[in-house]
Design an enzyme around this catalytic site. Sequence first.
Site, PDB file in Angstrom:
ATOM      1  N   ARG A 237       0.854  -1.179   0.000  1.00  0.00           N
ATOM      2  CA  ARG A 237       0.000   0.000   0.000  1.00  0.00           C
ATOM      3  C   ARG A 237       0.895   1.236   0.000  1.00  0.00           C
ATOM      4  O   ARG A 237       1.942   1.262   0.652  1.00  0.00           O
ATOM      5  CB  ARG A 237      -0.928   0.025   1.222  1.00  0.00           C
ATOM      6  CG  ARG A 237      -2.039  -1.004   1.186  1.00  0.00           C
ATOM      7  CD  ARG A 237      -3.061  -0.708   0.102  1.00  0.00           C
ATOM      8  NE  ARG A 237      -4.213  -1.600   0.128  1.00  0.00           N
ATOM      9  CZ  ARG A 237      -4.305  -2.713  -0.564  1.00  0.00           C
ATOM     10  NH1 ARG A 237      -3.287  -3.124  -1.321  1.00  0.00           N
ATOM     11  NH2 ARG A 237      -5.405  -3.465  -0.510  1.00  0.00           N
ATOM     12  N   GLU A 266      -4.493   7.352  -4.839  1.00  0.00           N
ATOM     13  CA  GLU A 266      -4.734   6.637  -6.084  1.00  0.00           C
ATOM     14  C   GLU A 266      -6.076   7.037  -6.673  1.00  0.00           C
ATOM     15  O   GLU A 266      -7.056   7.123  -5.927  1.00  0.00           O
ATOM     16  CB  GLU A 266      -4.693   5.120  -5.836  1.00  0.00           C
ATOM     17  CG  GLU A 266      -3.310   4.651  -5.394  1.00  0.00           C
ATOM     18  CD  GLU A 266      -3.228   3.148  -5.170  1.00  0.00           C
ATOM     19  OE1 GLU A 266      -4.248   2.448  -5.358  1.00  0.00           O
ATOM     20  OE2 GLU A 266      -2.143   2.666  -4.810  1.00  0.00           O
ATOM     21  N   HIS A 285      -1.645   0.100  -9.797  1.00  0.00           N
ATOM     22  CA  HIS A 285      -2.141  -0.860  -8.815  1.00  0.00           C
ATOM     23  C   HIS A 285      -2.673  -2.112  -9.513  1.00  0.00           C
ATOM     24  O   HIS A 285      -3.842  -2.492  -9.349  1.00  0.00           O
ATOM     25  CB  HIS A 285      -3.217  -0.229  -7.943  1.00  0.00           C
ATOM     26  CG  HIS A 285      -3.363  -0.910  -6.612  1.00  0.00           C
ATOM     27  ND1 HIS A 285      -3.787  -0.241  -5.483  1.00  0.00           N
ATOM     28  CD2 HIS A 285      -3.158  -2.196  -6.217  1.00  0.00           C
ATOM     29  CE1 HIS A 285      -3.829  -1.087  -4.470  1.00  0.00           C
ATOM     30  NE2 HIS A 285      -3.451  -2.282  -4.892  1.00  0.00           N
TER      31      HIS A 285
END
Length: 328
Positions: A237, A266, A285
């Site tokens: 993360r 994000e 991601h």
Amino acid sequence: MQEKIVLYKKVADDVLAMLQQAHRVVQFDDINADNRAAFVTELQDAAGLIGASVKIDASVLDHAPRLRAISTISVGIDQFDPADLSKRGIVLLNTPDVLTETTADTGFALILATARRVVEMADYVRQGRWTHSIGEDCFGTDVQGKTLGIVGMGRIGGAVARRASLGFGMPVLYNNRRPDPTAEKAYGARFCSLDTLLQSADFVCITVPLTPETHGMIGAQELAQMRPGAILINISRGSIIDETALISALENGRLRGAGLDVFEREPVAPDSRLLKMPNVVALPHIGSATRETRHGMAVCAAQNLLDALSGNATRNVVNPEVLTPLPT
């Protein structure tokens, strides 16, 4: 007895059919400002909730008095407060095993891409700059035989260690809450302090979950301990790393590069300084983003929810203290 399930992520037809065969499903493909109010309204009489990538906090749960189970289509649980869910009697389930190998593939792809400057060199060719035999300005660094430090020896960390040790002959150091005898025996991994790992590794790969304890755990002080020319990889993360400190370490040349699948915010801002650096490989991601894995995660999450609502949840339970033991 059929109960109401709210689904807040688009899933394949066969996964939707799994849920609909057992319960009444209200589906949202995603949650945004336009449909959030409708989403909250539907929760008022829902028994189950399934989806991903949406913060499910008290502001949502206060509108869901009948909710008994939440199944997240992810391994990460940072969108939830398990302690609060337990107080409310809501069981939380996740998908920890399905994405292990795919995410480890992504991590090793980032190791190779940053070390060999794959994205930068591909752009070099596309831009028409390859006009003669390459020189040192295009050289990368070897991966084979270099030391890999893994921060977090869970399922994904172990899968990365296997690739590194058995595939690339890399000595593996790791830092974890406790030693992992299996990784040590299978891959020769050596347990050490975070300081020792940072000071010794040529590549540092972050695979810890995001928790209050790991938030910001890699900051300016930790980055300053890394070997000059080391490469940092993050497939966990974004908030585990202080992004401002990382930018500074890259700009001043202390780190050779960074491979990042995750960011503090994000999607990452297009004007982020990280995206201006040729020695940063930035991905959107995609750690578990293959068709096979994402489908497997959705199937697992759907089965988790069905099991929980029928009182048969025995696996992938984040807060097992909520479960009432079945009569013997």
